[in-house]
Write a protein that holds these residues in place. Sequence first.
Motif, mmCIF file in Angstrom:
data_model
loop_
_atom_site.group_PDB
_atom_site.id
_atom_site.type_symbol
_atom_site.label_atom_id
_atom_site.label_comp_id
_atom_site.label_asym_id
_atom_site.label_seq_id
_atom_site.Cartn_x
_atom_site.Cartn_y
_atom_site.Cartn_z
ATOM 1 N N LEU A 1 0.717 -1.156 0.076
ATOM 2 C CA LEU A 1 -0.077 -0.059 -0.265
ATOM 3 C C LEU A 1 0.985 1.171 0.072
ATOM 4 O O LEU A 1 1.681 1.199 1.000
ATOM 5 N N ALA A 2 0.820 1.902 -1.229
ATOM 6 C CA ALA A 2 1.598 3.424 -1.062
ATOM 7 C C ALA A 2 0.714 4.407 -0.649
ATOM 8 O O ALA A 2 -0.563 4.742 -1.357
ATOM 9 N N VAL A 3 0.795 5.066 0.621
ATOM 10 C CA VAL A 3 -0.051 6.227 1.149
ATOM 11 C C VAL A 3 0.740 7.378 1.328
ATOM 12 O O VAL A 3 1.680 7.550 1.824
ATOM 13 N N ASP A 4 -0.220 8.497 0.826
ATOM 14 C CA ASP A 4 0.557 9.618 0.483
ATOM 15 C C ASP A 4 -0.504 10.679 1.247
ATOM 16 O O ASP A 4 -1.810 10.635 0.928
ATOM 17 N N VAL A 5 -0.205 11.538 2.136
ATOM 18 C CA VAL A 5 -1.000 12.364 2.789
ATOM 19 C C VAL A 5 -1.320 13.705 1.870
ATOM 20 O O VAL A 5 -0.555 14.268 0.885
ATOM 21 N N ASP A 6 -2.508 13.946 1.615
ATOM 22 C CA ASP A 6 -3.125 14.815 0.621
ATOM 23 C C ASP A 6 -2.701 16.397 0.878
ATOM 24 O O ASP A 6 -2.828 16.524 2.139
ATOM 25 N N HIS A 7 -2.448 17.014 0.115
ATOM 26 C CA HIS A 7 -2.227 18.437 0.279
ATOM 27 C C HIS A 7 -1.420 18.851 1.481
ATOM 28 O O HIS A 7 -1.878 19.836 2.393
ATOM 29 N N PHE A 8 -0.318 18.046 1.851
ATOM 30 C CA PHE A 8 0.368 18.174 2.900
ATOM 31 C C PHE A 8 1.196 19.425 3.071
ATOM 32 O O PHE A 8 1.401 20.151 3.847
ATOM 33 N N LYS A 9 1.519 20.042 1.912
ATOM 34 C CA LYS A 9 2.225 21.457 1.632
ATOM 35 C C LYS A 9 1.250 22.640 2.400
ATOM 36 O O LYS A 9 2.094 23.294 2.995
ATOM 37 N N GLN A 10 -0.044 22.400 1.715
ATOM 38 C CA GLN A 10 -0.965 23.349 2.282
ATOM 39 C C GLN A 10 -0.852 23.324 3.821
ATOM 40 O O GLN A 10 -0.975 24.408 4.688
ATOM 41 N N PHE A 11 -0.982 21.952 4.380
ATOM 42 C CA PHE A 11 -1.046 21.771 5.669
ATOM 43 C C PHE A 11 0.180 22.669 6.623
ATOM 44 O O PHE A 11 -0.060 23.232 7.407
ATOM 45 N N VAL B 1 -6.853 15.396 8.268
ATOM 46 C CA VAL B 1 -6.002 15.308 6.982
ATOM 47 C C VAL B 1 -6.565 13.788 6.332
ATOM 48 O O VAL B 1 -7.179 13.115 6.957
ATOM 49 N N SER B 2 -6.315 13.770 4.959
ATOM 50 C CA SER B 2 -6.962 12.699 4.401
ATOM 51 C C SER B 2 -5.595 11.949 3.545
ATOM 52 O O SER B 2 -4.482 12.833 3.396
ATOM 53 N N THR B 3 -5.629 10.791 3.174
ATOM 54 C CA THR B 3 -4.716 10.158 2.400
ATOM 55 C C THR B 3 -5.201 9.624 1.221
ATOM 56 O O THR B 3 -6.287 9.207 0.999
ATOM 57 N N SER B 4 -4.275 9.644 0.180
ATOM 58 C CA SER B 4 -4.504 8.723 -0.960
ATOM 59 C C SER B 4 -3.695 7.427 -1.009
ATOM 60 O O SER B 4 -2.374 7.360 -0.731
ATOM 61 N N LEU C 1 -1.608 4.833 -6.817
ATOM 62 C CA LEU C 1 -1.503 6.114 -5.980
ATOM 63 C C LEU C 1 -1.713 7.576 -6.947
ATOM 64 O O LEU C 1 -2.606 8.291 -6.628
ATOM 65 N N TYR C 2 -0.973 7.503 -8.132
ATOM 66 C CA TYR C 2 -1.142 8.609 -8.917
ATOM 67 C C TYR C 2 -2.570 8.698 -9.408
ATOM 68 O O TYR C 2 -3.265 9.999 -9.404
ATOM 69 N N ARG C 3 -3.154 7.636 -9.670
ATOM 70 C CA ARG C 3 -4.733 7.576 -10.070
ATOM 71 C C ARG C 3 -5.663 8.256 -9.206
ATOM 72 O O ARG C 3 -6.545 9.020 -9.313
ATOM 73 N N ALA C 4 -5.304 7.815 -7.919
ATOM 74 C CA ALA C 4 -6.026 8.180 -6.772
ATOM 75 C C ALA C 4 -6.013 9.603 -6.320
ATOM 76 O O ALA C 4 -6.975 10.463 -6.179
ATOM 77 N N LYS C 5 -4.692 10.065 -6.734
ATOM 78 C CA LYS C 5 -4.625 11.656 -6.690
ATOM 79 C C LYS C 5 -5.231 12.353 -7.532
ATOM 80 O O LYS C 5 -5.894 13.444 -7.597
ATOM 81 N N THR C 6 -4.924 12.106 -8.992
ATOM 82 C CA THR C 6 -5.678 12.810 -10.191
ATOM 83 C C THR C 6 -7.085 12.401 -10.137
ATOM 84 O O THR C 6 -7.819 13.407 -10.513
ATOM 85 N N GLY C 7 -7.580 11.395 -9.360
ATOM 86 C CA GLY C 7 -9.315 11.158 -9.460
ATOM 87 C C GLY C 7 -9.812 12.116 -8.101
ATOM 88 O O GLY C 7 -10.942 11.976 -8.084
ATOM 89 N N GLY C 8 -8.971 12.854 -7.682
ATOM 90 C CA GLY C 8 -9.860 13.887 -6.571
ATOM 91 C C GLY C 8 -9.155 13.665 -5.001
ATOM 92 O O GLY C 8 -9.751 14.292 -4.210
ATOM 93 N N ARG C 9 -8.114 12.594 -5.010
ATOM 94 C CA ARG C 9 -7.692 12.444 -3.707
ATOM 95 C C ARG C 9 -8.613 11.720 -2.596
ATOM 96 O O ARG C 9 -9.597 11.464 -2.812
#
Length: 407
Positions: free
Chosen positions: A275-285, A358-361, A386-394
């Motif tokens: 499972l590749a897990v990436d925190v969404d919009h972490f730069k914003q956080f 926070v959410s993750t993709s 994961l890239y698909r999850a990000k581009t699909g809306g996170r």
Amino acid sequence: MNSPPRPRQPPTEISDLQRLRAALEAVERSGWRSPSGCASALQIGFESWLERDYLRYRSETNLLLQRLAVALGVLFYSIYIGYDWLGSQHFTDQPMLFWLMLFVAPSNALLVACSFRRGAWRYIQSVALLVAVANTVGMVVVSVVGERNGLHAPHELLLIQLFYDFFLLGLPWIQATILALLTALVAPFALWLAGSRGTALFDYGFFLAVAAVLGTIACYLQERAQRLAWLRQQLLRQLSEHDPLTGICNHRAWYERCDAILRQAQREQQPVAVLAVDVDHFKQFNDRHGHLAGDDCLRRVAQALAGFARRPLDVVGRLGGEEFALFLYGVDAATAEQHAEAVREAVRALQPLPEVRVSTSVGVASALANRLTSTETLVARADTALYRAKTGGRDRVCLWSEAEPPA
Ligand SMILES: Nc1nc2c(ncn2[C@@H]2O[C@H](COP(=O)(O)OP(=O)(O)OP(=O)(O)O)[C@@H](O)[C@H]2O)c(=O)[nH]1
């Protein structure tokens, strides 16, 4: 094989690191503890969970020395026998030395056998003590028999026996000390009973006592130094394998462990998943709440993920920045997807700051038992998903499918 996801158990790797740090601090600040946990000046040791690992390490590193000790023991007895046979007079008409050899041989043979057997580390220390006692008793008996027959046996060999009790047999210092002090008391007394008198006996007792005291001090200091060095080495190893911010496996250690477990999966014909897990919009956080709050958030996410790696062959790691990876053993695609959903929800439930979520993709790649591939390929596939999850809306889970090529 497929168990439903049950998160949030205390992640053992994080606590091991913390416990090691605490153990080292305790030793450096307030001294040693006995294995039962009591502070003690004489009984140097760790708490029981650490003591077990230390004893195993000590047993494994002492194997060569113990074999050398047995070889020396055999040599000593051979010297006695040679001395007796080659001399103009014999100790005794009886085959005394032969019986002595028989007396010491079983414990020595057992020690050699244990030193070649993996997993015998639990018993090897007791066997080494048995060898030390048997050899010492044997040597005292030879000296006494020699004395009674009016011969001067090479008593100095008992000094060598003390030396190898202290430094070759790998006995804990307290056992070696008790044995050496008993020898220094009993051997001269036995010789006195056998008729020895005068300065020779005094010198003999004196040198045995001095050897016992010097050996005690050296053995005590050596054991302290070895324990401290081992503890530092354990901590360094843990630090080199763990991410300093989150305490979970770092990039290198995660790949190394997964490679090893993948080989096991190949042997045991088990499926695996990454499972590749990436925190969404972490730069914003970070921008909104500051870098320190960002660090704290990453720590919480790592703890939540570690709760999903609760079986020995599941591995959680921080691959870099705000990207984590979870390796799951014996898990097929459907179960891996359930785990991924549970991971996503667990992170969603966190509140790194009041009213802040926070959410993750999550990208999932799994491999069937008969189509296992390398860790790199699995991660590349999980990253594609994961890239698909990000581009699909996170804030979602996507599964890698055979239809798409790896990134
Ligand atoms: N606080 C903190 N921030 C980190 C750390 N490592 C990486 N980051 C930050 O994580 C952010 C990652 O930003 P991006 O790669 O643009 O990703 P993102 O903003 O999460 O956007 P998406 O992944 O596309 O949802 C950067 O601002 C990094 O500075 C860390 O150890 N602590």
